[in-house]
Design a protein around this motif. Structure first.
Motif, PDB file in Angstrom:
ATOM      1  N   LYS A 110     -10.884  -4.327   2.856  1.00  0.00           N
ATOM      2  CA  LYS A 110     -10.867  -5.791   2.414  1.00  0.00           C
ATOM      3  C   LYS A 110      -9.674  -6.574   3.390  1.00  0.00           C
ATOM      4  CE  LYS A 110     -11.535  -6.681  -1.991  1.00  0.00           C
ATOM      5  NZ  LYS A 110     -11.078  -6.604  -3.249  1.00  0.00           N
ATOM      6  N   ASP A 111      -8.630  -5.974   3.547  1.00  0.00           N
ATOM      7  CA  ASP A 111      -7.547  -6.500   4.344  1.00  0.00           C
ATOM      8  C   ASP A 111      -8.233  -6.776   5.720  1.00  0.00           C
ATOM      9  OD1 ASP A 111      -5.660  -6.586   2.226  1.00  0.00           O
ATOM     10  OD2 ASP A 111      -4.635  -5.102   3.153  1.00  0.00           O
ATOM     11  N   PHE A 112      -8.660  -5.829   6.342  1.00  0.00           N
ATOM     12  CA  PHE A 112      -9.365  -5.957   7.845  1.00  0.00           C
ATOM     13  C   PHE A 112     -10.442  -7.013   7.571  1.00  0.00           C
ATOM     14  CE2 PHE A 112      -7.702  -1.561   8.567  1.00  0.00           C
ATOM     15  CZ  PHE A 112      -6.843  -2.089   9.565  1.00  0.00           C
ATOM     16  N   GLY A 113     -11.061  -7.152   6.626  1.00  0.00           N
ATOM     17  CA  GLY A 113     -12.224  -7.873   6.529  1.00  0.00           C
ATOM     18  C   GLY A 113     -11.692  -9.579   6.600  1.00  0.00           C
ATOM     19  N   LYS A 114     -10.360  -9.745   5.941  1.00  0.00           N
ATOM     20  CA  LYS A 114     -10.053 -11.154   5.815  1.00  0.00           C
ATOM     21  C   LYS A 114      -8.946 -11.389   6.901  1.00  0.00           C
ATOM     22  CE  LYS A 114      -9.399 -10.987   0.686  1.00  0.00           C
ATOM     23  NZ  LYS A 114      -8.563 -11.118  -0.502  1.00  0.00           N
ATOM     24  N   GLY A 115      -8.897 -10.479   7.998  1.00  0.00           N
ATOM     25  CA  GLY A 115      -8.242 -10.667   9.302  1.00  0.00           C
ATOM     26  C   GLY A 115      -6.487 -10.420   9.159  1.00  0.00           C
ATOM     27  N   LYS A 116      -6.592  -9.516   7.894  1.00  0.00           N
ATOM     28  CA  LYS A 116      -4.985  -9.251   7.792  1.00  0.00           C
ATOM     29  C   LYS A 116      -4.873  -7.610   8.371  1.00  0.00           C
ATOM     30  CE  LYS A 116      -1.811  -8.777   4.383  1.00  0.00           C
ATOM     31  NZ  LYS A 116      -1.520  -8.512   2.686  1.00  0.00           N
ATOM     32  N   LEU A 117      -3.770  -7.684   8.951  1.00  0.00           N
ATOM     33  CA  LEU A 117      -3.449  -6.264   9.293  1.00  0.00           C
ATOM     34  C   LEU A 117      -2.550  -5.525   8.185  1.00  0.00           C
ATOM     35  CD1 LEU A 117      -3.908  -4.153  11.766  1.00  0.00           C
ATOM     36  CD2 LEU A 117      -1.857  -4.937  12.731  1.00  0.00           C
TER      37      LEU A 117
END
Length: 167
Positions: A110-117
């Motif tokens: 979900k983090d990767f999907g939001k562009g958050k590493l």
């Protein structure tokens, strides 16, 4: 014959009859309300606006419950499966533990999907482990690297074999 006299031959019988021998004596203030707890009024039912999983050993959900994370995804599917079984069985607890592990990876996705590493090093507590238990951290790191290398080698090896068979 009084009940206490009737069973006095049993070792340890009546040890709790003296209030001064009670573990909370003299700190507990006996008001006589101890027996009234059986007749308490149930708190008002919290509104249920999300899915709430509860034990199949209870007739209904508790009056108050947490709503921070309703079950979702693969981990939610496993949690729903777990609540079909009694709390005294592995069929209940094992899927719940497994669902927690899956939920961590769902969070990363979900983090990767939001562009958050995500900072996996920090979130997994590896900084503290490195600081306070270097030997264990190094051992686990070597095992992790070896496992990943083995899996990658296995996948690459099996895909090369398939290519050879096709030609």
């Amino acid at each position: 014959m009084e009940n206490n006299e009737k069973y006095r031959n049993i070792k340890g019988w009546g040890v709790d009859t003296d209030p001064r021998n009670e573990p909370t004596y003299p700190m507990k203030d006996y008001t006589g309300d101890d027996h009234k707890k059986l007749n308490y009024e149930r708190p008002k039912q919290q509104l249920k606006n999300i899915e709430v999983l509860h034990s199949n050993e209870r007739p209904s959900i508790s009056s108050v419950f947490g709503t921070s994370m309703p079950p979702s995804g693969l981990s939610g599917l496993l949690r729903r499966l777990a609540f079909r079984y009694s709390e005294s069985s592995f069929g209940h607890w094992f899927p719940l533990i497994f669902a927690d592990r899956i939920n961590v990876w769902e969070g990363y996705i979900k983090d990767f999907g939001k562009g958050k590493l995500p900072n996996i090093f920090k979130e997994r507590g590896w900084g503290s482990e490195l600081k306070y238990n270097k030997k264990k951290f190094v051992t686990r790191s070597v095992i992790r690297v070896a496992t990943v290398a083995f899996v990658v080698a296995f996948i690459l090896g099996s895909s090369r074999k398939r290519k050879r068979r096709k030609h």
